[in-house]
Design a protein around this motif. Structure first.
Motif, mmCIF file in Angstrom:
data_model
loop_
_atom_site.group_PDB
_atom_site.id
_atom_site.type_symbol
_atom_site.label_atom_id
_atom_site.label_comp_id
_atom_site.label_asym_id
_atom_site.label_seq_id
_atom_site.Cartn_x
_atom_site.Cartn_y
_atom_site.Cartn_z
ATOM 1 N N PRO A 142 29.931 9.742 -37.363
ATOM 2 C CA PRO A 142 29.891 8.272 -37.319
ATOM 3 C C PRO A 142 28.307 7.680 -37.224
ATOM 4 O O PRO A 142 28.159 6.536 -37.583
ATOM 5 N N HIS A 143 27.474 8.600 -37.215
ATOM 6 C CA HIS A 143 26.043 8.409 -37.415
ATOM 7 C C HIS A 143 25.395 8.347 -38.825
ATOM 8 O O HIS A 143 24.355 8.045 -39.217
ATOM 9 N N LEU A 144 26.087 8.833 -39.746
ATOM 10 C CA LEU A 144 25.866 8.995 -41.220
ATOM 11 C C LEU A 144 26.607 8.202 -42.159
ATOM 12 O O LEU A 144 27.605 7.610 -41.781
ATOM 13 N N ARG A 145 26.053 8.248 -43.375
ATOM 14 C CA ARG A 145 26.784 7.506 -44.260
ATOM 15 C C ARG A 145 28.253 8.140 -44.679
ATOM 16 O O ARG A 145 29.173 7.767 -44.618
ATOM 17 N N ASP A 146 27.996 9.381 -44.862
ATOM 18 C CA ASP A 146 29.231 10.504 -45.225
ATOM 19 C C ASP A 146 28.654 11.642 -45.115
ATOM 20 O O ASP A 146 27.393 11.925 -45.048
ATOM 21 N N ILE A 147 29.691 12.963 -45.363
ATOM 22 C CA ILE A 147 29.188 14.206 -45.542
ATOM 23 C C ILE A 147 29.907 14.606 -46.860
ATOM 24 O O ILE A 147 30.932 14.066 -47.391
ATOM 25 N N ARG A 148 29.430 15.595 -47.242
ATOM 26 C CA ARG A 148 29.939 16.607 -48.284
ATOM 27 C C ARG A 148 29.957 17.900 -47.869
ATOM 28 O O ARG A 148 29.064 18.503 -47.442
ATOM 29 N N ARG A 149 31.304 18.845 -48.345
ATOM 30 C CA ARG A 149 31.227 19.859 -48.069
ATOM 31 C C ARG A 149 31.795 20.813 -49.521
ATOM 32 O O ARG A 149 32.728 20.554 -49.753
ATOM 33 N N ILE A 150 30.570 21.274 -49.975
ATOM 34 C CA ILE A 150 30.589 21.729 -51.398
ATOM 35 C C ILE A 150 30.959 23.095 -51.377
ATOM 36 O O ILE A 150 31.629 23.440 -52.394
ATOM 37 N N GLY A 183 16.155 23.675 -70.547
ATOM 38 C CA GLY A 183 14.752 22.782 -70.650
ATOM 39 C C GLY A 183 13.620 23.244 -69.830
ATOM 40 O O GLY A 183 13.447 24.362 -69.295
ATOM 41 N N ASP A 184 12.627 22.438 -69.714
ATOM 42 C CA ASP A 184 11.373 22.532 -68.926
ATOM 43 C C ASP A 184 11.749 22.553 -67.327
ATOM 44 O O ASP A 184 12.606 21.586 -67.029
ATOM 45 N N ALA A 185 11.045 23.312 -66.771
ATOM 46 C CA ALA A 185 11.204 23.162 -65.104
ATOM 47 C C ALA A 185 10.539 22.134 -64.592
ATOM 48 O O ALA A 185 9.234 21.635 -65.224
ATOM 49 N N ARG A 186 10.901 21.333 -63.763
ATOM 50 C CA ARG A 186 10.250 19.870 -63.201
ATOM 51 C C ARG A 186 9.883 20.409 -61.772
ATOM 52 O O ARG A 186 10.473 21.055 -60.983
ATOM 53 N N ARG A 187 8.840 19.893 -61.278
ATOM 54 C CA ARG A 187 8.454 20.099 -60.171
ATOM 55 C C ARG A 187 9.210 19.341 -58.993
ATOM 56 O O ARG A 187 9.509 18.063 -59.155
ATOM 57 N N LEU A 188 9.648 19.785 -57.874
ATOM 58 C CA LEU A 188 10.455 19.286 -56.939
ATOM 59 C C LEU A 188 9.701 18.526 -55.803
ATOM 60 O O LEU A 188 9.046 19.487 -55.168
ATOM 61 N N VAL A 189 9.793 17.393 -55.714
ATOM 62 C CA VAL A 189 9.109 16.617 -54.514
ATOM 63 C C VAL A 189 10.097 15.774 -53.646
ATOM 64 O O VAL A 189 10.610 14.849 -54.299
ATOM 65 N N ILE A 190 10.394 16.104 -52.605
ATOM 66 C CA ILE A 190 11.495 15.501 -51.882
ATOM 67 C C ILE A 190 11.278 13.898 -51.671
ATOM 68 O O ILE A 190 10.166 13.426 -51.477
ATOM 69 N N ALA A 191 12.340 13.233 -51.932
ATOM 70 C CA ALA A 191 12.279 11.776 -52.078
ATOM 71 C C ALA A 191 12.050 11.301 -50.649
ATOM 72 O O ALA A 191 12.511 11.830 -49.612
ATOM 73 N N ASP A 192 11.722 10.034 -50.409
ATOM 74 C CA ASP A 192 11.530 9.184 -49.114
ATOM 75 C C ASP A 192 13.019 8.993 -48.752
ATOM 76 O O ASP A 192 13.907 8.488 -49.678
ATOM 77 N N PRO A 193 13.294 9.489 -47.730
ATOM 78 C CA PRO A 193 14.798 9.618 -47.311
ATOM 79 C C PRO A 193 15.345 8.152 -46.697
ATOM 80 O O PRO A 193 14.289 7.335 -46.261
ATOM 81 N N PRO A 194 16.656 7.966 -46.845
ATOM 82 C CA PRO A 194 17.100 6.736 -46.178
ATOM 83 C C PRO A 194 17.092 6.813 -44.822
ATOM 84 O O PRO A 194 16.949 7.801 -44.353
ATOM 85 N N GLY A 195 17.437 5.844 -43.892
ATOM 86 C CA GLY A 195 17.671 5.941 -42.572
ATOM 87 C C GLY A 195 18.862 6.943 -42.115
ATOM 88 O O GLY A 195 19.903 7.007 -43.078
ATOM 89 N N LEU A 196 19.101 7.234 -41.071
ATOM 90 C CA LEU A 196 20.178 8.197 -40.700
ATOM 91 C C LEU A 196 21.588 7.743 -41.202
ATOM 92 O O LEU A 196 22.306 8.291 -41.716
#
Length: 286
Positions: A198-206, A157-170
């Motif tokens: 405890p200060h985050l939604r969750d973590i991922r270890r990929i 597919g075509d490449a799309r420009r990455l623009v980081i999204a507005d983040p959620p709160g911590l």
């Protein structure tokens, strides 16, 4: 960081093109030639940190292609075999980022290729200027050049420009992280995680630092932190994140290094970095 000589715009375009080309070629190699029984050729830092024959084959291909295209550039890779530079550029590569995933057939591993200026063996004395990260199983290709933005292409597919999204709160942030292979470091990282989780939604270890950092740029993770990354783990992904509008640093005013990296959109980084820094101070040394 002292002033570093950055190539001009024309050279940066060529460096990005070359990074993409060789990363894709190495990605095809590690998928197409992956034996059913890989066979571990040796261990890295510990018995659980393995190196496969394919790691070395991938790095040999990258070094051969890069030196043929730009013979004066330096080369630094995770596996054996490096080259001193005559030009201002050193290529920093990870032939398979996520080796354990690769061994187990988990489709989260990557080839990472970055052109950097400065001395990548000295924390704070270098920066990436062009790079590519490819997941050869999913076909995701992240690439960027300094001042040129970051892009993601999926398959043909075509490449799309990455623009980081507005983040959620911590408290609503999904964070990526990882763990080292050394037992003492794992214990330290687990203790740190108790302070941070405890200060985050969750973590991922990929299991692939390069893909995790790029995932922050793409919005499939909100942030990332980890201790123990080497230049080849982060060089290309660092640029993808910052060229998407993100922030990638060490703790405090330090550049990213083995002690800690923290990556996120600016507002979330401003919350996460102090949290991680306080946790590190609380936990103490390894």
């Amino acid at each position: 960081m002292s002033a570093l000589t950055v190539p001009d715009a024309v050279v940066l375009v060529e460096l990005e093109r070359l990074a993409v080309e060789v990363a894709l070629e190495a990605g095809r190699l590690i998928v197409d030639d992956r034996p059913a029984d890989l066979g571990v050729s040796k261990t890295k830092s510990t018995a659980t940190d393995v190196v496969t024959v394919m790691d070395q084959r991938s790095q040999d291909l990258l070094r051969t292609r890069l030196q043929a295209a730009r013979p004066g550039d330096g080369f630094l890779g995770e596996e054996e075999g490096g080259t001193d530079r005559e030009s201002e550029i050193t290529w920093v590569v990870d032939p398979i980022d996520g080796t354990v995933n690769y061994l187990y057939g988990i489709p989260s591993y990557a080839v990472s290729v970055a052109a950097v200026v400065g001395d990548p063996t000295t924390p704070g004395a270098w920066r990436p200027v062009a790079g590519a990260v490819v997941n050869p199983v999913t076909g995701e290709l992240f690439h960027a050049r300094l001042g040129g933005g970051a892009r993601l292409r999926r398959g043909d597919g075509d490449a799309r420009r990455l623009v980081i999204a507005d983040p959620p709160g911590l408290g609503h942030a999904l964070a990526g992280t990882g763990f080292g292979y050394d037992t003492r470091r794992r214990l330290w990282q687990a203790t740190l995680l108790v302070q941070v989780l405890p200060h985050l939604r969750d973590i991922r270890r990929i299991g692939s630092a390069a893909l995790d950092i790029c995932a922050v740029a793409a919005g499939t993770l909100d942030c990332y932190f980890e201790r123990g990354l080497n230049p080849w783990d982060m060089a290309a992904a660092w640029l993808v994140l910052t060229e998407s509008g993100g922030v990638f640093t060490g703790l405090g005013d330090l550049a990213p290094d083995q002690d800690m990296v923290v990556g996120a959109a600016p507002a979330l980084h401003a919350e996460l970095e102090p949290l991680v820094r306080r946790a590190v101070e609380s936990v103490g040394g390894e």
